[in-house]
Design an enzyme around this catalytic site. Structure first.
Site, PDB file in Angstrom:
ATOM      1  N   ALA A  54       1.054  -0.604   0.251  1.00 28.71           N
ATOM      2  CA  ALA A  54      -0.261  -0.110   0.187  1.00 28.71           C
ATOM      3  C   ALA A  54       0.570   1.455   0.433  1.00 28.71           C
ATOM      4  O   ALA A  54       0.286   2.231  -0.776  1.00 28.71           O
ATOM      5  CB  ALA A  54      -0.775   0.093   1.331  1.00 28.71           C
ATOM      6  N   GLY A  55       1.298   1.340   0.874  1.00 25.97           N
ATOM      7  CA  GLY A  55       2.786   2.029   0.589  1.00 25.97           C
ATOM      8  C   GLY A  55       3.570   2.701  -0.175  1.00 25.97           C
ATOM      9  O   GLY A  55       3.317   3.663  -0.544  1.00 25.97           O
ATOM     10  N   ARG A 340     -11.461 -18.910   5.659  1.00 30.54           N
ATOM     11  CA  ARG A 340      -9.799 -19.031   6.930  1.00 30.54           C
ATOM     12  C   ARG A 340     -10.697 -19.249   8.671  1.00 30.54           C
ATOM     13  O   ARG A 340      -9.950 -20.118   9.555  1.00 30.54           O
ATOM     14  CB  ARG A 340      -9.510 -18.145   7.005  1.00 30.54           C
ATOM     15  CG  ARG A 340      -7.740 -17.512   5.674  1.00 30.54           C
ATOM     16  CD  ARG A 340      -7.614 -16.927   5.895  1.00 30.54           C
ATOM     17  NE  ARG A 340      -6.124 -16.894   4.382  1.00 30.54           N
ATOM     18  CZ  ARG A 340      -5.600 -16.016   4.174  1.00 30.54           C
ATOM     19  NH1 ARG A 340      -5.667 -14.644   4.505  1.00 30.54           N
ATOM     20  NH2 ARG A 340      -4.544 -15.889   2.961  1.00 30.54           N
TER      21      ARG A 340
END
Length: 648
Positions: A54-55, A340
């Site tokens: 993301a960054g 999950r």
């Protein structure tokens, strides 16, 4: 039981998403946002904290657009962000397999997988931009697997019945991060992005109610620095390490988002923690982290336990008739590819019933024998070779010859800072992307959706929304390092550091962290109940009091001091852990990964309470001596019907 633990504030709502057909909302929002011409972008600055998927993608894209960007990470290289550890794949609704996939189906699977606790508008947008992510990454040279005809190959992940997961062997996160890193470094060379490694954000600077900068510590010299900008973006990942043992890298922490929370950013759904079903089991008290085995192994691996509890035989000597393939038996429509949370609880239930395998009976078998016989060893090596090599090195067992042993472990956190449709937090000018926000996954993330969300936020969503804020909120001319709010923020950080160094107690940081994690795992882990959660709050408060009176931090500030770094991170974990338990206690329902023993169906499945809890729980920090304040954002479902989840 919750009396006095929290107060209730005014409800909140997301006002940024456009009305109308869900298929048109993202385009309508993009068109309605104010634009900034290229010449003016060069005059604006943005801080991005974190260099994971993301960054890195956000900083690179914003730099490419012409903004002046400062990027910060605590690692010694942006390439060492924890996104590199993601293994199995990234989802996208391209339908290359012609098996019925579509944007709408990806949207539906994600909302259902999150047990109807995520926003429809956000999830539809995520599904909508998913295909563009794959195109972007292919253009960057990401070496996705391809089929014999040259098309990108896909495989299935839990919670879906189509093949939509693109992958690069078992190294998908690493390859995607290298693509984003290359884009980031290109902008660094072009002069639009300044990359600052080995710098840790320790506080957010808020001036006149708006985010205007950060206080960071140079981890080599110990020097405190202030950096100001027109907007701040947090892309600092999740907080699974609050549990001490998790699949996260040991450096992963909550400090960036927790410090922002204390400055006014709402924290949403902190108790929604994902337990991953396919991790190498704990081997002893010496461990400081756990190792993930990709969920992709459930494509070809069959999960089973011996029918007879405590069966001492070698798994190869147990015949088919004496094996319980419990997921295939209980969930025939999805089999080993249930979500999950479902797979994790099922494994725990088998172990609790005495049918677990390995040391302490805390494991189940994931068996590749059928796939090897059907496809050949070479095919399995091509798909999963690096994963199986890791397993063999850690366990000294050959997964090509004997079944792997797996057990659930803390992995991802669906909670995070509350953001609106623009990915802006409740503090104007503070944007939060990737795992650091709460927005897309509800109560349980589907496998291969983390990479999808991180890159969607960074490449395609944030760059389209942050400009609207910047166009409307120019930074006042008198904001510099001498501003009283900047000086106060730096002084508060310095006082906190001095407090750690001055305690001079007898216990190490890691001993406190390990004990805190054990409390969280026991009472706010795979199963929770009201009595245990209330007890956990008291245990955390008692342990935190000892932390602040008996902590031993060696060395000084003006140097490389990793003990001091960990002290700050663990101190923030204490505050977050208490809020996690309060949030879990107040939510008197089971949903997704949040399983309350008081709220289950007759056959042991999670039982939601849509009348009482169909909302985002957004918590406000009211001060160290005051309980947190709960703000509810009601979730509205116009395009997906609220039903009891079934994977049978």
């Amino acid at each position: 039981m919750t009396t006095g633990l929290f107060t209730v504030g005014d409800p909140i709502r997301d006002t940024k998403a456009a009305d109308g057909p869900i298929q048109e909302r993202w385009e309508a929002r993009r068109f309605g946002a104010k634009l900034i011409n290229p010449a003016n972008r060069r005059k604006l600055s943005i801080i991005v904290v974190g260099t994971g998927l993301a960054g890195a993608s956000a900083a690179a894209t914003l730099g490419e657009a012409g903004y002046q960007v400062k990027s910060f990470c605590y690692q010694d290289s942006a390439r060492r962000a924890h996104s590199i550890a993601a293994q199995g794949g990234i989802n996208a609704a391209k339908d290359y397999r012609n098996d019925g996939d579509s944007v709408r189906r990806l949207f539906y699977d994600t909302v259902k997988g999150g047990d109807y606790r995520s926003r429809e508008s956000n999830v539809y947008r995520l599904a909508e931009v998913s295909s563009a992510i794959i195109d972007q990454c292919v253009a960057q040279g990401v070496p996705f697997a391809r089929d014999y005809g040259g098309l990108l190959d896909t495989r299935s992940f839990g919670g879906v019945q189509v093949s939509r997961t693109f992958y690069a062997r078992g190294q998908t996160g690493q390859q995607l991060l290298l693509g984003a890193y290359q884009a980031l470094e290109r902008q660094a060379a072009a002069g639009t992005v300044e990359v600052n490694t080995r710098h840790e954000m320790l506080d957010l600077i808020v001036i006149d109610g708006k985010a205007r900068g950060v206080v960071v510590r140079d981890l080599v010299t110990g020097e405190l620095e202030t950096h100001l900008a027109d907007a701040v973006v947090l892309a600092s990942g999740g907080y699974g390490n609050a549990y001490y043992l998790s699949t996260n890298a040991m450096g992963c922490n909550t400090t960036a988002i927790w410090r922002a929370h204390r400055k006014g950013a709402l924290f949403a759904n902190p108790c929604f923690t994902q337990i991953h079903p396919t991790c190498i089991p704990v081997s002893g008290d010496h461990q400081s982290k756990l190792t993930l085995m990709s969920e992709s192994l459930r494509n070809d691996g069959r999960i089973w336990v011996p029918v007879t509890a405590g069966d001492p035989r070698n798994p190869r000597d147990i015949p088919e008739t004496e094996r319980d393939y419990y997921l295939e038996r209980a969930y025939p429509a999805f089999g080993n590819l249930v979500p999950r949370d479902v797979a994790s609880r099922a494994a725990k239930n088998q172990c609790d019933a005495g049918r677990g395998v390995g040391p302490g009976g805390r494991g189940v078998y994931l068996d590749l024998a059928d796939a090897i016989a059907r496809l050949g060893r070479a095919s399995i090596e091509e798909k999963y070779g690096n994963l199986l090599d890791i397993y063999q090195k850690i366990t000294d067992e050959d997964p090509y010859q004997v079944p792997m042993r797996i057990y659930p472990a803390v992995h991802y956190t669906m909670g995070g800072l509350w953001v609106d449709y623009d990915l802006e937090s409740s503090i104007p000018g503070l944007f939060v992307i990737g795992e650091a926000n709460f927005s897309d996954h509800g109560a349980n993330r589907l496998g291969a959706s983390a990479l999808m969300q991180g890159l969607a936020d960074g490449y395609f969503i944030l760059p389209n929304t942050i400009g609207d804020y910047l166009a409307k909120n120019p930074t006042p001319g008198d904001v510099d390092e001498s501003h009283p709010d900047v000086v106060a923020a730096v002084e508060a950080v310095r006082e906190r550091i001095n407090a750690f160094l001055s305690i001079n107690g007898e216990r190490t940081v890691d001993s406190f962290h390990k004990e805190l994690g054990a409390i969280l795992w026991e009472y706010c882990g795979m199963e929770r109940n009201a009595e245990g959660l209330a007890h956990a709050v008291e245990l955390i408060r008692t342990l935190r009091a000892e932390f602040w009176s008996n902590l031993k931090v060696t060395g000084s500030n003006e140097e490389l001091n990793q003990t001091l770094e960990r002290a700050g991170r663990v101190a923030d974990f204490f505050g977050l852990a208490e809020l996690m338990c309060i949030d879990a206690l107040h939510r008197g329902e089971s949903c997704g990964s949040h399983f309350r023993t008081e709220s289950q169906t007759g056959d042991g499945e999670a039982l939601r309470d849509d009348d009482g809890f169909a909302y985002v729980a957004a918590w406000e920090f009211d001060g160290d001596d005051a309980p947190p304040r709960l703000h509810k954002e009601n979730l509205e479902y116009d395009f997906v019907e609220l039903t009891q989840r079934s994977y049978k």
